[in-house]
Each structure stands twice: as C-alpha cells, then as structure tokens.
Design a protein around this motif. Sequence first.
Motif, PDB file in Angstrom:
ATOM      1  N   UNK A  46       7.688  -0.064   0.789  1.00 18.53           N
ATOM      2  CA  UNK A  46       9.062   0.339   0.505  1.00 18.53           C
ATOM      3  C   UNK A  46       9.624   1.136   1.678  1.00 18.53           C
ATOM      4  N   UNK A  47      10.725   0.638   2.257  1.00 21.41           N
ATOM      5  CA  UNK A  47      11.409   1.418   3.295  1.00 21.41           C
ATOM      6  C   UNK A  47      12.858   1.521   2.888  1.00 21.41           C
ATOM      7  N   UNK A  48      13.341   2.748   2.803  1.00 19.69           N
ATOM      8  CA  UNK A  48      14.714   3.053   2.384  1.00 19.69           C
ATOM      9  C   UNK A  48      15.091   2.299   1.120  1.00 19.69           C
ATOM     10  N   UNK A  49      14.180   2.372   0.132  1.00 17.45           N
ATOM     11  CA  UNK A  49      14.486   1.791  -1.175  1.00 17.45           C
ATOM     12  C   UNK A  49      14.311   0.289  -1.272  1.00 17.45           C
ATOM     13  N   UNK A  50      14.036  -0.385  -0.153  1.00 21.80           N
ATOM     14  CA  UNK A  50      13.881  -1.850  -0.165  1.00 21.80           C
ATOM     15  C   UNK A  50      12.408  -2.217  -0.019  1.00 21.80           C
ATOM     16  N   UNK A  51      11.959  -3.231  -0.775  1.00 22.42           N
ATOM     17  CA  UNK A  51      10.593  -3.730  -0.593  1.00 22.42           C
ATOM     18  C   UNK A  51      10.598  -4.767   0.521  1.00 22.42           C
ATOM     19  N   UNK A  69     -10.701 -12.144   2.383  1.00 24.88           N
ATOM     20  CA  UNK A  69     -11.315 -11.733   3.649  1.00 24.88           C
ATOM     21  C   UNK A  69     -10.321 -10.938   4.490  1.00 24.88           C
ATOM     22  N   UNK A  70      -9.031 -11.166   4.242  1.00 26.32           N
ATOM     23  CA  UNK A  70      -7.985 -10.492   5.026  1.00 26.32           C
ATOM     24  C   UNK A  70      -8.099  -8.971   4.872  1.00 26.32           C
ATOM     25  N   UNK A  71      -8.029  -8.264   6.009  1.00 25.12           N
ATOM     26  CA  UNK A  71      -8.013  -6.791   5.952  1.00 25.12           C
ATOM     27  C   UNK A  71      -6.603  -6.340   6.316  1.00 25.12           C
ATOM     28  N   UNK A  72      -5.962  -5.627   5.404  1.00 24.66           N
ATOM     29  CA  UNK A  72      -4.616  -5.103   5.688  1.00 24.66           C
ATOM     30  C   UNK A  72      -4.765  -3.749   6.381  1.00 24.66           C
ATOM     31  N   UNK A  73      -4.030  -3.551   7.473  1.00 26.75           N
ATOM     32  CA  UNK A  73      -4.079  -2.255   8.168  1.00 26.75           C
ATOM     33  C   UNK A  73      -2.731  -1.575   8.020  1.00 26.75           C
ATOM     34  N   UNK A  74      -2.719  -0.343   7.507  1.00 23.96           N
ATOM     35  CA  UNK A  74      -1.454   0.398   7.400  1.00 23.96           C
ATOM     36  C   UNK A  74      -1.604   1.764   8.073  1.00 23.96           C
ATOM     37  N   UNK A  75      -0.496   2.259   8.619  1.00 25.42           N
ATOM     38  CA  UNK A  75      -0.480   3.617   9.160  1.00 25.42           C
ATOM     39  C   UNK A  75      -0.375   4.585   7.996  1.00 25.42           C
ATOM     40  N   UNK A  76      -1.123   5.666   8.063  1.00 26.43           N
ATOM     41  CA  UNK A  76      -1.119   6.640   6.981  1.00 26.43           C
ATOM     42  C   UNK A  76      -0.502   7.933   7.486  1.00 26.43           C
ATOM     43  N   UNK A  77       0.638   8.315   6.877  1.00 26.52           N
ATOM     44  CA  UNK A  77       1.298   9.571   7.240  1.00 26.52           C
ATOM     45  C   UNK A  77       1.027  10.558   6.124  1.00 26.52           C
ATOM     46  N   UNK A  78       0.518  11.700   6.490  1.00 34.35           N
ATOM     47  CA  UNK A  78       0.128  12.673   5.482  1.00 34.35           C
ATOM     48  C   UNK A  78       1.339  13.207   4.716  1.00 34.35           C
ATOM     49  N   UNK A  79       2.470  13.424   5.475  1.00 36.10           N
ATOM     50  CA  UNK A  79       3.575  14.156   4.862  1.00 36.10           C
ATOM     51  C   UNK A  79       4.644  13.247   4.268  1.00 36.10           C
ATOM     52  N   UNK A  80       4.295  12.018   3.927  1.00 41.01           N
ATOM     53  CA  UNK A  80       5.313  11.112   3.402  1.00 41.01           C
ATOM     54  C   UNK A  80       4.710  10.295   2.273  1.00 41.01           C
ATOM     55  N   UNK A  81       5.497  10.068   1.218  1.00 43.16           N
ATOM     56  CA  UNK A  81       5.018   9.202   0.133  1.00 43.16           C
ATOM     57  C   UNK A  81       5.277   7.760   0.567  1.00 43.16           C
ATOM     58  N   UNK A  82       4.216   7.011   0.764  1.00 45.75           N
ATOM     59  CA  UNK A  82       4.370   5.616   1.212  1.00 45.75           C
ATOM     60  C   UNK A  82       4.055   4.687   0.051  1.00 45.75           C
ATOM     61  N   UNK A  83       5.072   4.039  -0.464  1.00 45.19           N
ATOM     62  CA  UNK A  83       4.870   3.174  -1.637  1.00 45.19           C
ATOM     63  C   UNK A  83       4.452   1.776  -1.199  1.00 45.19           C
ATOM     64  N   UNK A  84       3.430   1.255  -1.865  1.00 48.87           N
ATOM     65  CA  UNK A  84       2.951  -0.102  -1.592  1.00 48.87           C
ATOM     66  C   UNK A  84       3.089  -0.937  -2.859  1.00 48.87           C
ATOM     67  N   UNK A  85       3.262  -2.235  -2.653  1.00 49.71           N
ATOM     68  CA  UNK A  85       3.255  -3.155  -3.790  1.00 49.71           C
ATOM     69  C   UNK A  85       2.432  -4.379  -3.397  1.00 49.71           C
ATOM     70  N   UNK A  86       1.485  -4.730  -4.253  1.00 45.32           N
ATOM     71  CA  UNK A  86       0.676  -5.927  -4.029  1.00 45.32           C
ATOM     72  C   UNK A  86       1.156  -6.988  -5.015  1.00 45.32           C
ATOM     73  N   UNK A  87       1.446  -8.185  -4.518  1.00 44.53           N
ATOM     74  CA  UNK A  87       1.878  -9.276  -5.402  1.00 44.53           C
ATOM     75  C   UNK A  87       0.940 -10.461  -5.199  1.00 44.53           C
ATOM     76  N   UNK A  88       0.455 -11.018  -6.307  1.00 46.18           N
ATOM     77  CA  UNK A  88      -0.462 -12.155  -6.235  1.00 46.18           C
ATOM     78  C   UNK A  88       0.284 -13.409  -6.681  1.00 46.18           C
ATOM     79  N   UNK A  89       0.193 -14.451  -5.862  1.00 48.27           N
ATOM     80  CA  UNK A  89       0.858 -15.715  -6.171  1.00 48.27           C
ATOM     81  C   UNK A  89      -0.137 -16.859  -6.152  1.00 48.27           C
ATOM     82  N   UNK A  90       0.183 -17.892  -6.948  1.00 53.85           N
ATOM     83  CA  UNK A  90      -0.570 -19.142  -6.888  1.00 53.85           C
ATOM     84  C   UNK A  90       0.102 -19.991  -5.821  1.00 53.85           C
TER      85      UNK A  90
END
Length: 535
Positions: A46-51, A69-90
């Motif tokens: 989520x960035x500025x309210x948009x997914x 097998x895919x490894x997702x890499x994300x930057x982790x900022x201590x002082x910010x709430x970083x919202x993630x969403x995982x979606x699974x599709x067929x």
Amino acid sequence: VGTVPEPCPQAPLAVLSKVELRVSCKHLLDRDTLNKSDPCVLLLMQTQGQWMEVDRSEVIKSNLNPVFAKIFTVDYYFEEVQKLRFEVYDSHGHAGVGTHDDDFLGGMECTVGQIVAQKRVTKPLFLKYGKFAGKSTITIISEEISGNNGYVELAFRAKKLDDKDLFSKSDPFLEIYRIDDDCSEQLVYRTEVVKNNLSPVWEPFKVSLNSLCSCEEKRKLRGVVWDYDSRGKHDFIGEFFTTFEEMQKAMGENKVQWDCMNPKYKIKKRNYKNSGVVVLLDLKIHRVYSFLDYIMGGCQIHFTVAIDFTASNGDPRNSCSLHYINPYQPNEYLKALVAVGEICQDYDSDKKFSALGFGARIPPKYEVSHDFAINFNPDNDECEGIQGVVESYQSCLPKIQLYGPTNVAPIISKVARVAADEERTKEASQYFILLILTDGVVTDMADTREAIVRASYLPMSIIIVGVGNADFTDMQILDGDDGVLRSPKGEPVLRDIVQFVPFREFKNASPTALAKCVLAEVPKQVVEYYSYKAF
C-alpha cells in the motif's frame, strides 16, 4: 554525546534492513474441474492508500498445497507501518494470472512489522466481502538479510538418473533445501524442468548466502531430484546431503558430485549403488559490501561545491540579497555550504574542495560563465577545506557581476569529466559529490536531465540545495523519488543520484539536521555504483 539529532523534515526513512519473504499455502480451493488449481501469489504494497503490485511468484501446476520457490524481498523501515497484501490466483496458461473473481483463491493482509516480529505468520485466506476461502491458509516466513551478506551462483547437472517414465525418459528438476535448527526444511531454490533427459544440465542460479545456509558454512543442506508430473504428482528420484563448505570445493576447475540416493531402493535392492549422480559444475561467490566497507577500503570522497551567482539573488551589497555578507550572521548559502561540507570533509583525505560558480559575468572580459573557479585560478579550482571555500566566496563576490541564466548542466558535465577520467584509471577509488546551491529553478532543464543521466554511470552523486523562497516544484523532478528521471530522449538514469532539498525547511533546525537529510542517500548511491561496476 548528550545532543539529540533533530528529525529531518523530508529525510528519506533509513532502510533498517531488507527482509526476504517465503510463501506457502495449504488447502487451496479447487477451481478446475479436471485437475487441481494452478496457484500463483501476487504481493501488493500500500502506497498513499493505493494497492500496487510489487512482485509475483511462479505458477505451480495442479497443487492445492503449494510451496513457492519465489523469494520476495522488501525494504523494512522501522518507523513506518508498511501494509502488505498477498493474493492467490488460479492461473490459466499463457493468459497469465487473471484477476477475475472466479480465479481468485483468496487474499490476506498484514504489515511487514508483524511478519518480522513473528518470523512466521499463518493466516486464513479470505474471498471478497470477508468470506473465508474454505480452510485455505497462507504462511509467510520472514528472514532479515544481515549486513554483510553475499550471494552465490550455482550451476548443477545430473548424470544417469533413474528412468521413471514408461514411454519416455524422466523430466527431472532439482530442489535445494536448507535444514534449520529445529530440523524443519526451507526451500531455497527449485530449478526448471528439463524434459526427457536422464543427464540434465540445469540453468545456473543465484541465491543469497543468508537464504542458502543462514551464512553458516557447516549447516546441512538437502538436494532432491524429482521427475516432473503435470498433474502435480512428481516422482521422487533421489536425494543427497551436503553443506556450503563442501560446495565451495567446486570453485575454479574443480567439480563436486554426490550420489543421488533413494533410501527405499537402498533397503530393497542388494546391489543398489545410486539413482544417478548430481554434479556441482561451478560455484561463484559474490560479496555485497556496505558504504563503510568502501570507505575503509580506501575510497576517497571528493567534494565540489557550485554556487549560483545569478541576478535573481539580489545585489550582494543590499541586505535583502541572498548573497549579502553580514559580518554577524552567515547568509543561507554559507549556512548550507558549511553544514554539508563539514560532514564530507571527514571522508576527504586531502581536505581540498573544488569551488565553482555559475551565472555571473567574470573578469577580465566580464563574459557570462557557467563554470568558473571562484578563486579565479582556472588551473586549480581547489580551496583548503571548508574555510578556504568560504574565504574564496567572500573575496569573489565584489569582483563579479551577478547575471544569468541558471544553467547547471555545464557544471555537472565538468565534474562528470573528472569522474570519468578517474573511472578510466580502473582504481575508481574516488567518488565525487557535487553540491549545487541555487536560488531558483534551472533554466536548462533538458540539458541538465541529459547530464544527470550520463553522470548516473559515473562515480558521482549530486545534491541540490534550494536557497531562498522561490517555487522549487520543478526541481523535485530531478530528484528521482517520484519516478525515474529520464533524459529528453527517454533514457532512464542507471541509478538515482540526485537529492533535492529546499533550505527553508531547515532554517530553524540545527546544521546537522540539514546535513543528515541531504547526505542520507549518498551511502546507498556509493554502494549502487560499485555494485554496478562489479558486474
């Protein structure tokens, strides 16, 4: 020690670390009538309210309990709430991942902080409108990538594997697992399938040392060879155990090989030798270095300051001028120069700074120059330390006539030429920081963008400090934070090398706050440059 650094109004948040996320699912809904769903996971942030979609996994055929097998890499900022969403599709073959409701197998939201704190998170998947997706769950496992982490490139092949297919040869693929302290196994990598071949050569691949063996050379690793089955029921061919320590024998001309064993056959068959051999053809280690590693390894920071002497600054003899020399109070140009220069001074061994001016008519002919030495010595524009720059600035002001326009491309190109000469020496042990102090928006924007794109390939960073109260909106374009800066022809910068800061936001802050904010991105830019050079 007692001073508390003031917060930086526009400071890019310090990336605390990078986090690797691994995803697996259980009990996914079956959307296909003839065989099982072919799941794929999308990661959204989520960035500025948009997914926004950040990345997606591979598609796993016909499997309701996939381990991706895919490894997702994300930057982790201590002082910010970083919202993630995982979606699974067929997924449906070549059409890619549809985002139709009937292909949606479920989603889950959480924050990076939650995953990092718990290390392992299992949550139910939800369909639209908060309905549970049956018993479906998703598990995310996180690992922080430690500071001095490198990665390895591995190239495997196999020979004389058992044939598991009646009418053709096996279709082998290889999986590498890391065995953790609690004896659980983490999938590190899954190769592609090589069709109809008992002696396959798999594509080389890269994995981080953290991911492969938690940076511990003696940690046990397990390799498994399977015969691929399109319905998801892969046949086990054999396994072998090793360590990263043992793998390293494959450096140079050497190869390491293991018997690929099927434990059941070993018990049943008296003369059983193996189900084939797995060979590590090559291993390359790539170390990842930090800014401090480069500085300690002898990288010198060379500092150039460029000062705007255009007429819009106002007559220096007038107290309203941004260039007014007040005996009791340094003007904004001097404040910005001293705050940033004092930090750079620590990394510069000879403490000599190049000092240039632009946008003025200069003696003897009083022609406009956009890259003159403020000490008026064209052969050596260097001043002794920050104090030397201040003195040259003060003594040059009465001698020049403020003019225009505000062209900065010539100065960027001038420093870039020096950086390019340095790069050709192959040492590239000097890194150049150009500090541009200006009171207005650049006139030669197209040339400046072109010069920045060229400079992004060289060992240099550009810091622009806006002095005074002009509208600097257009200058934000040069700072690639809102998207990638491109040349007029559309060529993107290789790396983001420009940081723009309006000085007025720091008027009441301490000088260290300005320096901290302005220099925050430089270490990352130095590392990116040397990483790009290494390959």
